[in-house]
Scaffold this active site. Structure first.
Site, PDB file in Angstrom:
ATOM      1  N   HIS A   1      -8.723   3.375  19.456  1.00 46.56           N
ATOM      2  CA  HIS A   1      -7.963   2.252  20.011  1.00 46.56           C
ATOM      3  C   HIS A   1      -8.532   1.790  21.356  1.00 46.56           C
ATOM      4  O   HIS A   1      -8.553   0.586  21.651  1.00 46.56           O
ATOM      5  CB  HIS A   1      -6.494   2.641  20.156  1.00 46.56           C
ATOM      6  CG  HIS A   1      -5.797   2.779  18.838  1.00 46.56           C
ATOM      7  ND1 HIS A   1      -5.091   3.902  18.473  1.00 46.56           N
ATOM      8  CD2 HIS A   1      -5.720   1.935  17.779  1.00 46.56           C
ATOM      9  CE1 HIS A   1      -4.602   3.742  17.257  1.00 46.56           C
ATOM     10  NE2 HIS A   1      -4.978   2.558  16.819  1.00 46.56           N
TER      11      HIS A   1
ATOM     12  N   ASP B   1      -8.051  -5.417  13.538  1.00 50.46           N
ATOM     13  CA  ASP B   1      -7.793  -3.995  13.300  1.00 50.46           C
ATOM     14  C   ASP B   1      -7.165  -3.848  11.925  1.00 50.46           C
ATOM     15  O   ASP B   1      -5.999  -3.517  11.785  1.00 50.46           O
ATOM     16  CB  ASP B   1      -6.855  -3.466  14.395  1.00 50.46           C
ATOM     17  CG  ASP B   1      -6.638  -1.964  14.300  1.00 50.46           C
ATOM     18  OD1 ASP B   1      -7.413  -1.297  13.610  1.00 50.46           O
ATOM     19  OD2 ASP B   1      -5.676  -1.467  14.917  1.00 50.46           O
ATOM     20  N   SER B   2      -7.968  -4.096  10.905  1.00 49.78           N
ATOM     21  CA  SER B   2      -7.458  -4.185   9.543  1.00 49.78           C
ATOM     22  C   SER B   2      -7.595  -2.874   8.788  1.00 49.78           C
ATOM     23  O   SER B   2      -8.327  -1.968   9.189  1.00 49.78           O
ATOM     24  CB  SER B   2      -8.206  -5.276   8.783  1.00 49.78           C
ATOM     25  OG  SER B   2      -7.793  -5.336   7.450  1.00 49.78           O
ATOM     26  N   THR B   3      -6.879  -2.789   7.659  1.00 46.92           N
ATOM     27  CA  THR B   3      -7.044  -1.684   6.730  1.00 46.92           C
ATOM     28  C   THR B   3      -8.212  -1.976   5.790  1.00 46.92           C
ATOM     29  O   THR B   3      -9.036  -2.842   6.054  1.00 46.92           O
ATOM     30  CB  THR B   3      -5.752  -1.468   5.925  1.00 46.92           C
ATOM     31  OG1 THR B   3      -5.383  -2.701   5.297  1.00 46.92           O
ATOM     32  CG2 THR B   3      -4.612  -1.031   6.831  1.00 46.92           C
ATOM     33  N   ASP B   4      -8.280  -1.282   4.680  1.00 46.71           N
ATOM     34  CA  ASP B   4      -9.398  -1.408   3.744  1.00 46.71           C
ATOM     35  C   ASP B   4      -9.564  -2.835   3.226  1.00 46.71           C
ATOM     36  O   ASP B   4      -8.578  -3.549   3.040  1.00 46.71           O
ATOM     37  CB  ASP B   4      -9.184  -0.497   2.539  1.00 46.71           C
ATOM     38  CG  ASP B   4      -9.062   0.968   2.931  1.00 46.71           C
ATOM     39  OD1 ASP B   4      -9.220   1.263   4.122  1.00 46.71           O
ATOM     40  OD2 ASP B   4      -8.811   1.786   2.044  1.00 46.71           O
TER      41      ASP B   4
ATOM     42  N   GLN C   1       0.829  -1.197   0.000  1.00 49.86           N
ATOM     43  CA  GLN C   1       0.000   0.000   0.000  1.00 49.86           C
ATOM     44  C   GLN C   1       0.868   1.254   0.000  1.00 49.86           C
ATOM     45  O   GLN C   1       2.078   1.188   0.225  1.00 49.86           O
ATOM     46  CB  GLN C   1      -0.910   0.000   1.238  1.00 49.86           C
ATOM     47  CG  GLN C   1      -0.139  -0.108   2.555  1.00 49.86           C
ATOM     48  CD  GLN C   1      -0.996  -0.626   3.688  1.00 49.86           C
ATOM     49  OE1 GLN C   1      -2.211  -0.509   3.698  1.00 49.86           O
ATOM     50  NE2 GLN C   1      -0.347  -1.221   4.689  1.00 49.86           N
TER      51      GLN C   1
ATOM     52  N   ALA D   1      -1.843 -12.667   8.211  1.00 47.93           N
ATOM     53  CA  ALA D   1      -2.671 -13.036   9.354  1.00 47.93           C
ATOM     54  C   ALA D   1      -3.600 -14.203   9.042  1.00 47.93           C
ATOM     55  O   ALA D   1      -3.922 -15.001   9.931  1.00 47.93           O
ATOM     56  CB  ALA D   1      -3.489 -11.833   9.810  1.00 47.93           C
TER      57      ALA D   1
ATOM     58  N   ASP E   1       0.737  -8.306  11.448  1.00 45.69           N
ATOM     59  CA  ASP E   1       0.434  -7.345  10.385  1.00 45.69           C
ATOM     60  C   ASP E   1       1.330  -7.654   9.202  1.00 45.69           C
ATOM     61  O   ASP E   1       2.548  -7.755   9.353  1.00 45.69           O
ATOM     62  CB  ASP E   1       0.663  -5.911  10.873  1.00 45.69           C
ATOM     63  CG  ASP E   1       0.091  -4.884   9.906  1.00 45.69           C
ATOM     64  OD1 ASP E   1       0.344  -4.981   8.683  1.00 45.69           O
ATOM     65  OD2 ASP E   1      -0.610  -3.960  10.367  1.00 45.69           O
TER      66      ASP E   1
END
Length: 297
Positions: free
Chosen positions: A81, A174-177, A50, A157, A125
């Protein structure tokens, strides 16, 4: 971090308000955008996964941006958080082993270490550059990564979870898009693997977007988790820099009720409290209607 399918680009542009005016603009939906005046660009690289950008903003301090989506800023990251972690860990009967999926910035880990009962914390991650950037530019966010209970693993993951059945008491997604490498983290097959990785009575939480402008995404993610977990709950809270300023957190449980508080964090929190915990599960009628078929009462 956050789940936002529509944001795939960003703009850094000069605006003729004053000399040398530079702004970061995030297109949060097709009809809505957020603009922040930036004073400097600290890091801007293309990782293997990314685009990673770190900027200094005039209003909110430093900000981490991934693929054009604003992950967090110095001034308000704690609201996200703390809500990702404390409703889950404060209600689990005995959370000794915790996994964080994504969240390479370490913000969730910082909050987990405030629970003395936790003995092992795994942060997985896939993008090691996010971990490095947080250590370099966000010491107050990443400080928990240095705790002796924490194991940081820059890897896939999905594979890690499949390789660790019946291992964890709590899992924080707690992921990104949900695009490219992260797309599988928001569907029922992933949640089945998550459930298999939990011990008896385990719980999972995942952030599930704004209840105002991302209702379809919220209902889809909640439904997908609900096909796997026998008990489903939703809590929500403020997150100023995310679309509409309100954010939701979906909790799947193999037994415990996350509305029941069993302990408090051992260190200071800025947003979370026992009153916030209880209030966050009070849903307005429009959200109840959206999720009614899968919402535990």
């Amino acid at each position: 971090m956050r789940f936002h399918a529509r944001v795939v680009f960003y703009v850094i542009e000069p605006i003729a308000i004053r000399k040398n005016d530079l702004w970061f603009t995030e297109y949060q939906t097709n009809a809505m955008r957020l603009g922040l005046r930036i004073t400097s660009i600290l890091k801007n690289i293309k990782t293997d996964y990314q685009q990673l950008l770190v900027v200094e903003t005039e209003e909110y301090g430093r900000a981490l941006i991934l693929d054009g989506a604003l992950m967090f800023t110095d001034q308000n990251e704690f609201t996200y958080h703390e809500m990702m972690v404390h409703p889950l860990l404060s209600s689990h009967p005995d959370p000794r082993k915790v996994l964080v999926v994504g969240g390479g910035d370490g913000g969730c880990v910082r909050e987990i270490v405030k629970h003395d009962c936790v003995e092992e914390i795994y942060l997985v991650d896939i993008d090691e550059e996010v971990i490095k950037a947080s250590l370099d530019f966000f010491p107050a966010v990443s400080e928990g990564l240095r705790d002796e209970r924490v194991k940081v693993l820059p890897m896939d993951a999905l594979k890690f979870i499949k390789d660790h059945p019946a291992t964890f008491d709590a899992i924080i997604v707690d992921s990104t898009d949900p695009v490219d490498f992260a797309v599988g983290l928001f569907e029922a097959p992933f949640y089945r693997d998550v459930a298999a990785a939990l011990r008896e009575g385990g719980m999972v939480v995942a952030q599930t977007e704004s209840p105002f402008v991302n209702r379809d995404l919220l209902s889809h993610a909640f439904l997908q988790m609900g096909t796997v977990f026998p008990r489903m709950f939703l809590c929500w809270g403020a997150m100023p820099t995310y679309p509409t300023g309100s954010w939701t957190y979906s909790i799947g449980s193999l037994g415990p009720d996350p509305r029941t508080i069993r302990r408090s964090p051992s260190a200071r929190t800025q947003y979370y409290s026992s009153d916030i915990h209880r209030a966050s599960f009070v849903l307005p009628p429009f959200i109840k209607e959206l999720l009614r078929a899968n919402l535990s009462q």
